[in-house]
Design an enzyme around this catalytic site. Structure first.
Site, PDB file in Angstrom:
ATOM      1  N   VAL A  44     -10.529   2.655  -3.783  1.00  0.00           N
ATOM      2  CA  VAL A  44     -10.890   2.296  -5.061  1.00  0.00           C
ATOM      3  C   VAL A  44     -11.949   1.282  -5.826  1.00  0.00           C
ATOM      4  CG1 VAL A  44      -9.264   0.942  -6.620  1.00  0.00           C
ATOM      5  CG2 VAL A  44      -8.093   2.562  -4.957  1.00  0.00           C
TER       6      VAL A  44
ATOM      7  N   GLN B 174     -14.219   2.222   1.144  1.00  0.00           N
ATOM      8  CA  GLN B 174     -13.765   2.263  -0.046  1.00  0.00           C
ATOM      9  C   GLN B 174     -14.057   3.030  -1.050  1.00  0.00           C
ATOM     10  OE1 GLN B 174     -16.004  -1.073  -2.671  1.00  0.00           O
ATOM     11  NE2 GLN B 174     -13.740  -1.089  -4.235  1.00  0.00           N
TER      12      GLN B 174
ATOM     13  N   HIS C 105     -10.150  -5.391  -3.842  1.00  0.00           N
ATOM     14  CA  HIS C 105      -8.704  -5.857  -2.629  1.00  0.00           C
ATOM     15  C   HIS C 105      -8.807  -6.010  -0.916  1.00  0.00           C
ATOM     16  CE1 HIS C 105      -9.292  -1.474  -2.615  1.00  0.00           C
ATOM     17  NE2 HIS C 105      -8.553  -2.015  -1.965  1.00  0.00           N
ATOM     18  N   ILE C 106      -7.919  -7.349  -0.734  1.00  0.00           N
ATOM     19  CA  ILE C 106      -8.123  -7.319   0.978  1.00  0.00           C
ATOM     20  C   ILE C 106      -6.824  -6.789   1.109  1.00  0.00           C
ATOM     21  CG2 ILE C 106      -7.759  -9.396   2.142  1.00  0.00           C
ATOM     22  CD1 ILE C 106      -8.587 -10.936   0.402  1.00  0.00           C
ATOM     23  N   HIS C 107      -6.873  -5.794   2.531  1.00  0.00           N
ATOM     24  CA  HIS C 107      -5.626  -5.020   3.025  1.00  0.00           C
ATOM     25  C   HIS C 107      -5.277  -6.323   4.015  1.00  0.00           C
ATOM     26  CE1 HIS C 107      -6.688  -1.293   1.973  1.00  0.00           C
ATOM     27  NE2 HIS C 107      -7.322  -1.457   1.897  1.00  0.00           N
TER      28      HIS C 107
ATOM     29  N   ASP D 136       0.816  -1.162  -0.631  1.00  0.00           N
ATOM     30  CA  ASP D 136       0.089  -0.048   0.315  1.00  0.00           C
ATOM     31  C   ASP D 136       1.184   1.293  -0.067  1.00  0.00           C
ATOM     32  OD1 ASP D 136      -3.430   0.298   1.062  1.00  0.00           O
ATOM     33  OD2 ASP D 136      -1.666   2.622   1.237  1.00  0.00           O
TER      34      ASP D 136
HETATM   35  P1  AMP Z   1      -9.530   1.363   0.058  1.00  0.00           P
HETATM   36  O1  AMP Z   1     -10.123   1.307  -1.592  1.00  0.00           O
HETATM   37  O2  AMP Z   1     -10.135   2.185   0.686  1.00  0.00           O
HETATM   38  O3  AMP Z   1      -9.879  -0.004   0.667  1.00  0.00           O
HETATM   39  O4  AMP Z   1      -8.029   1.656   0.052  1.00  0.00           O
HETATM   40  C1  AMP Z   1      -7.852   1.855  -0.726  1.00  0.00           C
HETATM   41  C2  AMP Z   1      -6.249   1.606  -0.856  1.00  0.00           C
HETATM   42  O5  AMP Z   1      -5.520   1.588  -1.704  1.00  0.00           O
HETATM   43  C3  AMP Z   1      -5.657   3.111   0.187  1.00  0.00           C
HETATM   44  O6  AMP Z   1      -4.862   2.138   1.110  1.00  0.00           O
HETATM   45  C4  AMP Z   1      -4.519   3.503  -0.860  1.00  0.00           C
HETATM   46  O7  AMP Z   1      -3.631   4.219  -0.358  1.00  0.00           O
HETATM   47  C5  AMP Z   1      -4.143   2.552  -1.651  1.00  0.00           C
HETATM   48  N1  AMP Z   1      -3.506   2.980  -2.673  1.00  0.00           N
HETATM   49  C6  AMP Z   1      -3.832   4.015  -3.448  1.00  0.00           C
HETATM   50  N2  AMP Z   1      -3.393   4.236  -4.320  1.00  0.00           N
HETATM   51  C7  AMP Z   1      -1.751   3.803  -4.684  1.00  0.00           C
HETATM   52  C8  AMP Z   1      -0.692   3.114  -5.620  1.00  0.00           C
HETATM   53  N3  AMP Z   1      -0.679   4.097  -6.262  1.00  0.00           N
HETATM   54  N4  AMP Z   1      -0.470   1.838  -4.763  1.00  0.00           N
HETATM   55  C9  AMP Z   1      -0.517   1.348  -3.735  1.00  0.00           C
HETATM   56  N5  AMP Z   1      -1.325   1.800  -3.249  1.00  0.00           N
HETATM   57  C10 AMP Z   1      -2.623   2.915  -3.448  1.00  0.00           C
END
Ligand code: AMP
Length: 106
Positions: free
Chosen positions: A96, A94, A100-102, A32
């Site tokens: 993005v 969310q 995706h799994i954190h 991340d």
């Molecule tokens: P979420 O959609 O809330 O589950 O989180 C999206 C995650 O993507 C966040 O933790 C961001 O920090 C991460 N993120 C956004 N852009 C990038 C990138 N270019 N490379 C890696 N991680 C990213």
């Protein structure tokens, strides 16, 4: 009109750089960009499913594949425990809209 590619599809297609720790035929794993823990990985399917609400029965294997990968990734990062999060929908935090799994561990 072709639908816009998600940020993560652009990473998968190497159009945007990322720190990739694993890739196979079904998914990619990256660090991340804004880590919330010492180790903060994102496990991302190559299939651009927007949210968990959009999962279909045919995605069972894919989701199982990613779940089985989690402990392997954690061990490779020398973690003896970890947290997972899947944000779903705007009200679920969310940002993005490509599942995706954190994986978070300290
Ligand atoms: P979420 O959609 O809330 O589950 O989180 C999206 C995650 O993507 C966040 O933790 C961001 O920090 C991460 N993120 C956004 N852009 C990038 C990138 N270019 N490379 C890696 N991680 C990213």
């Amino acid at each position: 009109m072709t639908p816009e590619k998600t940020l993560f599809s652009q990473i998968i297609d190497r159009e945007i750089p990322a720190d990739i720790v694993h890739e196979d035929e079904k998914c990619i794993v990256i660090h991340d960009i804004n880590p919330k823990a010492r180790v903060h990985l994102l496990v991302i399917p190559k299939k651009p499913i927007p949210t968990l609400f959009d999962l279909a029965p045919e995605d069972k294997d894919l989701m199982g594949h990613m779940m089985l990968l989690l402990p392997q990734l954690a061990q490779a990062q020398s973690l003896d425990g970890f947290k997972t999060q899947i944000h779903t929908g705007e009200s679920g935090g969310q940002e993005v809209f490509h599942i995706h799994i954190h994986l978070l561990g300290n």
